[in-house]
Motif scaffolding. Structure first.
Motif, short mmCIF file in Angstrom:
data_model
loop_
_atom_site.label_atom_id
_atom_site.label_comp_id
_atom_site.label_asym_id
_atom_site.label_seq_id
_atom_site.Cartn_x
_atom_site.Cartn_y
_atom_site.Cartn_z
N GLN A 1 -22.31 -29.02 -23.43
CA GLN A 1 -22.20 -29.54 -22.07
C GLN A 1 -22.86 -30.92 -21.96
OE1 GLN A 1 -23.92 -26.42 -19.61
NE2 GLN A 1 -21.91 -25.53 -19.19
N ALA A 2 -24.04 -31.06 -22.55
CA ALA A 2 -24.73 -32.35 -22.51
C ALA A 2 -23.91 -33.42 -23.23
CB ALA A 2 -26.12 -32.23 -23.13
N SER A 3 -23.27 -33.04 -24.33
CA SER A 3 -22.45 -33.99 -25.07
C SER A 3 -21.29 -34.48 -24.21
CB SER A 3 -21.91 -33.35 -26.36
OG SER A 3 -22.97 -33.07 -27.25
N ARG B 1 -25.53 -26.74 -9.22
CA ARG B 1 -24.27 -26.49 -9.93
C ARG B 1 -24.42 -26.73 -11.42
NH1 ARG B 1 -18.80 -28.73 -7.71
NH2 ARG B 1 -19.87 -30.73 -7.64
N ILE B 2 -25.17 -27.78 -11.79
CA ILE B 2 -25.34 -28.08 -13.21
C ILE B 2 -26.09 -26.96 -13.93
CG2 ILE B 2 -26.46 -29.63 -14.87
CD1 ILE B 2 -25.89 -31.91 -12.92
N LEU B 3 -27.19 -26.50 -13.31
CA LEU B 3 -28.03 -25.51 -13.98
C LEU B 3 -27.47 -24.09 -13.89
CD1 LEU B 3 -31.57 -26.84 -12.97
CD2 LEU B 3 -30.31 -27.22 -15.09
N SER B 4 -26.44 -23.91 -13.08
CA SER B 4 -25.81 -22.59 -13.02
C SER B 4 -24.46 -22.59 -13.73
CB SER B 4 -25.64 -22.16 -11.56
OG SER B 4 -24.80 -23.06 -10.86
N ALA B 5 -24.21 -23.63 -14.52
CA ALA B 5 -22.91 -23.77 -15.20
C ALA B 5 -22.92 -23.18 -16.61
CB ALA B 5 -22.51 -25.24 -15.26
N GLN B 6 -24.00 -22.49 -16.98
CA GLN B 6 -24.07 -21.87 -18.30
C GLN B 6 -23.78 -20.37 -18.15
OE1 GLN B 6 -26.91 -23.83 -17.13
NE2 GLN B 6 -25.59 -25.50 -17.84
N HIS B 7 -22.74 -19.91 -18.81
CA HIS B 7 -22.31 -18.52 -18.67
C HIS B 7 -22.12 -17.89 -20.04
CE1 HIS B 7 -21.69 -19.53 -14.46
NE2 HIS B 7 -20.90 -20.53 -14.84
N PRO B 8 -23.20 -17.51 -20.70
CA PRO B 8 -23.07 -16.89 -22.03
C PRO B 8 -22.16 -15.67 -21.98
CG PRO B 8 -25.36 -17.43 -21.56
CD PRO B 8 -24.60 -17.63 -20.27
N ALA B 9 -21.34 -15.55 -23.01
CA ALA B 9 -20.41 -14.42 -23.09
C ALA B 9 -20.96 -13.29 -23.94
CB ALA B 9 -19.08 -14.90 -23.68
N SER B 10 -22.13 -13.51 -24.55
CA SER B 10 -22.73 -12.50 -25.41
C SER B 10 -24.20 -12.36 -25.05
CB SER B 10 -22.60 -12.91 -26.88
OG SER B 10 -23.47 -14.00 -27.16
N ASP B 11 -24.88 -11.46 -25.75
CA ASP B 11 -26.32 -11.30 -25.57
C ASP B 11 -27.10 -12.12 -26.58
OD1 ASP B 11 -25.98 -9.46 -23.49
OD2 ASP B 11 -25.77 -7.78 -24.91
N ALA B 12 -26.40 -12.92 -27.37
CA ALA B 12 -27.05 -13.71 -28.42
C ALA B 12 -27.97 -14.76 -27.82
CB ALA B 12 -26.01 -14.37 -29.31
N HIS B 13 -29.19 -14.79 -28.30
CA HIS B 13 -30.18 -15.75 -27.78
C HIS B 13 -29.70 -17.19 -27.93
CE1 HIS B 13 -34.13 -17.55 -27.00
NE2 HIS B 13 -33.92 -18.31 -28.06
N ASP B 14 -29.05 -17.51 -29.04
CA ASP B 14 -28.70 -18.90 -29.34
C ASP B 14 -27.45 -19.39 -28.61
OD1 ASP B 14 -30.84 -18.76 -31.04
OD2 ASP B 14 -29.82 -19.80 -32.67
N GLU B 15 -26.80 -18.52 -27.86
CA GLU B 15 -25.60 -18.99 -27.15
C GLU B 15 -25.95 -20.03 -26.08
OE1 GLU B 15 -21.41 -17.45 -25.18
OE2 GLU B 15 -22.99 -15.97 -25.64
N MET B 16 -27.14 -19.90 -25.49
CA MET B 16 -27.56 -20.88 -24.49
C MET B 16 -27.69 -22.26 -25.14
SD MET B 16 -28.20 -21.36 -21.29
CE MET B 16 -28.61 -19.76 -20.57
N LEU B 17 -28.26 -22.31 -26.33
CA LEU B 17 -28.34 -23.56 -27.09
C LEU B 17 -26.95 -24.14 -27.31
CD1 LEU B 17 -29.60 -25.64 -29.16
CD2 LEU B 17 -29.25 -23.85 -30.89
N PHE B 18 -26.04 -23.31 -27.77
CA PHE B 18 -24.68 -23.74 -28.09
C PHE B 18 -23.98 -24.33 -26.86
CE2 PHE B 18 -20.15 -23.00 -28.97
CZ PHE B 18 -20.04 -23.51 -30.25
N ILE B 19 -24.12 -23.66 -25.73
CA ILE B 19 -23.48 -24.12 -24.49
C ILE B 19 -24.09 -25.43 -24.01
CG2 ILE B 19 -23.17 -23.61 -22.04
CD1 ILE B 19 -22.98 -20.63 -22.84
N ILE B 20 -25.40 -25.50 -23.95
CA ILE B 20 -26.06 -26.68 -23.38
C ILE B 20 -25.83 -27.92 -24.24
CG2 ILE B 20 -28.34 -27.70 -22.95
CD1 ILE B 20 -29.19 -25.02 -21.77
N VAL B 21 -25.87 -27.78 -25.56
CA VAL B 21 -25.62 -28.93 -26.43
C VAL B 21 -24.23 -29.50 -26.17
CG1 VAL B 21 -25.17 -29.62 -28.82
CG2 VAL B 21 -27.27 -28.39 -28.25
#
Length: 263
Positions: A37-39, A15-35
């Protein structure tokens, strides 16, 4: 049975590793989401530790509280370092993500707000911001009716025989805390005679650590936002950098700062 528990299952990694759902094709959105979520996970730990520490302070059982407050300070260190990771995002990188964020904003983090309330930074207007999620607004409202961790510390000083004005002990705890000369004088007595009040002296320094790390987190937030979006308005409608600069001026434990001048 315990022997059937797996690492992945115990941590609920699917569940944790499938909780990232980028809304764009931007490479850096994964960084934005994970930072972010971890916070939120680190904030959850901070709240868990602060709640227990507050109960120990209320019972004048300080030694376990010291461990918990130290852990919060270490967790705050992780929150501070998260800005270093997020700051690798350039203005162009963020501009490709921002249109997909809508009105969402870190300003809406209820765990961050709950941590502020727990420490004593209580602004009733912040409850209204969460009116769209009644359960969150109610949780903040409930917290505002409880003594903050600093309220409990000040009450402990009074129980230990240090002179605290009655109006401080009887104040409306739902409102922001205001500096009190009597509380400053009590901390000054502790700082002047640490051997006489060693556990209270250590409590003071643990609280100062929390304040220090919280302000470092706020400053890191300000500089990261400034670096990535400059002085644009935040996605949540806040003024952005000017707002973040303003909150840097607020303190949870004002007498623990002013006492340094007093002594």
């Amino acid at each position: 049975m315990a022997q059937d528990v797996t690492y992945s299952g115990y941590l609920d990694l699917d569940r944790i590793l499938s909780a990232q759902h980028p809304a764009s094709d931007a490479h850096d959105e994964m960084l934005f989401i994970i930072v972010h979520q971890a916070s939120e996970l680190w904030l959850k730990l901070c709240l868990h530790e602060l709640e227990e520490a507050r109960q120990h302070i209320a019972r004048d059982d300080l030694r376990p509280a010291f461990k918990m407050l130290s852990r919060v300070a270490r967790a705050q260190g992780q929150l501070i370092q998260s800005w270093d990771v997020l700051s690798t995002m350039t203005p162009h990188d963020y501009s490709t993500i921002r249109p997909h964020l809508g009105g969402s904003s870190g300003f809406q983090s209820w765990q961050y707000r709950l941590m502020e309330f727990t420490l004593g930074g209580r602004n009733p207007d912040m409850i209204a911001i969460h009116s769209a999620t009644p359960e969150v607004a109610e949780r903040l409202r409930d917290e505002a009716e409880r003594p903050s961790i600093y309220d409990e510390a000040v009450r402990l000083l009074a129980r230990r025989g240090l002179s605290i004005d009655v109006d401080v002990l009887a104040r409306d705890i739902s409102l922001p805390y205001q500096h009190s000369p009597s509380v400053e004088a009590a901390w000054a007595e502790i700082y002047r005679h640490p051997n006489r009040y060693w556990d209270l002296y250590e409590l003071a320094e643990k609280l100062v650590d929390l304040e220090y790390h919280f302000q470092r987190w706020r400053f890191g937030h300000l500089k990261t936002v400034e670096r990535i979006i400059g002085f644009k308005t935040g996605t949540g409608g806040t003024p952005g950098v000017p707002y973040l600069a303003g909150v840097l001026k607020s303190a949870f434990f004002p007498e623990l700062l002013s006492v340094r001048t007093a002594i």
